[in-house]
Design a protein around this motif. Structure first.
Motif, mmCIF file in Angstrom:
data_model
loop_
_atom_site.group_PDB
_atom_site.id
_atom_site.type_symbol
_atom_site.label_atom_id
_atom_site.label_comp_id
_atom_site.label_asym_id
_atom_site.label_seq_id
_atom_site.Cartn_x
_atom_site.Cartn_y
_atom_site.Cartn_z
ATOM 1 N N ALA A 177 0.871 -1.176 0.000
ATOM 2 C CA ALA A 177 0.000 0.000 0.000
ATOM 3 C C ALA A 177 0.907 1.223 0.000
ATOM 4 O O ALA A 177 1.663 1.428 0.954
ATOM 5 N N ASP A 178 0.860 1.972 -1.087
ATOM 6 C CA ASP A 178 1.778 3.097 -1.284
ATOM 7 C C ASP A 178 3.219 2.666 -1.038
ATOM 8 O O ASP A 178 4.012 3.371 -0.416
ATOM 9 N N GLY A 179 3.542 1.450 -1.506
ATOM 10 C CA GLY A 179 4.900 0.928 -1.433
ATOM 11 C C GLY A 179 5.284 0.264 -0.129
ATOM 12 O O GLY A 179 6.377 -0.263 -0.012
ATOM 13 N N ARG A 180 4.401 0.264 0.855
ATOM 14 C CA ARG A 180 4.707 -0.331 2.164
ATOM 15 C C ARG A 180 3.989 -1.660 2.322
ATOM 16 O O ARG A 180 2.836 -1.800 1.932
ATOM 17 N N ARG A 181 4.654 -2.596 2.954
ATOM 18 C CA ARG A 181 4.067 -3.912 3.192
ATOM 19 C C ARG A 181 2.985 -3.822 4.264
ATOM 20 O O ARG A 181 3.215 -3.244 5.326
ATOM 21 N N ALA A 186 -10.665 -1.595 4.114
ATOM 22 C CA ALA A 186 -10.579 -1.050 2.757
ATOM 23 C C ALA A 186 -10.816 0.451 2.751
ATOM 24 O O ALA A 186 -10.151 1.198 2.019
ATOM 25 N N ALA A 187 -11.750 0.930 3.566
ATOM 26 C CA ALA A 187 -12.096 2.352 3.598
ATOM 27 C C ALA A 187 -10.902 3.227 3.971
ATOM 28 O O ALA A 187 -10.803 4.371 3.535
ATOM 29 N N LEU A 188 -9.990 2.685 4.745
ATOM 30 C CA LEU A 188 -8.813 3.457 5.159
ATOM 31 C C LEU A 188 -7.782 3.577 4.040
ATOM 32 O O LEU A 188 -6.816 4.331 4.164
ATOM 33 N N TYR A 189 -7.976 2.828 2.962
ATOM 34 C CA TYR A 189 -7.046 2.852 1.838
ATOM 35 C C TYR A 189 -7.659 3.511 0.612
ATOM 36 O O TYR A 189 -7.146 3.377 -0.496
#
Length: 174
Positions: free
Chosen positions: A58-62, A70-73
């Motif tokens: 997620a944005d390059g982070r594991r 899902a809502a937080l992403y």
């Protein structure tokens, strides 16, 4: 009885925009990927964030997608195993090829999570030695026990030399 709140979520997954209107606010990122977008490469293992089978970037982070709502992403860039290869489905990512070269999988269930975690590990620069790779991959379990092969595959892609495996010591009679 009150209705479960819903949210509208937009995910950027493997470079494509996906709108998920009216998503149950309790939906995990793992469920959104598998059940709503049909991306079944990301696996559900323990559901507790302990095994790493659900690892995505997620944005390059594991992250463990089983623990992430899902809502937080919303609006974040999510990368899954389906999108890791630079040339699409007809080309393998160097990590995928290295896992093949070093037999870094047996049953294959954990492989997607292992590869995604390794991709994050490479970005983070934690590949100075086999011990460092082991430490930073410790959140990904392999029930088949292919750990030394997984470390070798990651080391190959990182360009580091793999530390020799410990030699089994036998006890001699007294």
């Amino acid at each position: 009885m009150t209705a479960t709140p819903t949210v509208d979520v937009t995910l950027q997954v493997n470079g494509e925009r996906h709108e998920l209107p009216g998503l149950d606010s309790r939906t995990t990122l793992l469920e959104a990927l598998r059940d709503h977008l049909g991306l079944t490469g990301t696996k559900k293992g323990c559901g507790l964030g302990m095994c790493g089978a659900c690892t995505v970037l997620a944005d390059g982070r594991r992250i463990n997608s089983c623990l992430a709502l899902a809502a937080l992403y919303d609006g974040k860039e999510i990368n899954t195993i389906e999108g890791i290869a630079p040339g699409g489905e007809d080309e393998l990512h160097p990590l995928q090829q290295a896992f093949i070269d070093h037999d870094g999988f047996q049953c294959g269930y954990c492989t997607a999570g292992q590869i995604m975690s390794a991709a994050g590990l490479l970005r983070e620069g934690h590949t100075g030695s086999a011990d460092e790779i082991r430490e930073f991959m410790s959140g990904n379990l392999c029930r088949c026990g292919a750990y030394s092969n997984i470390v070798a595959a990651i080391a190959q892609v990182a360009g580091t030399s793999r530390d020799p495996e410990p030699v089994a010591r036998t006890r001699t009679g007294a």
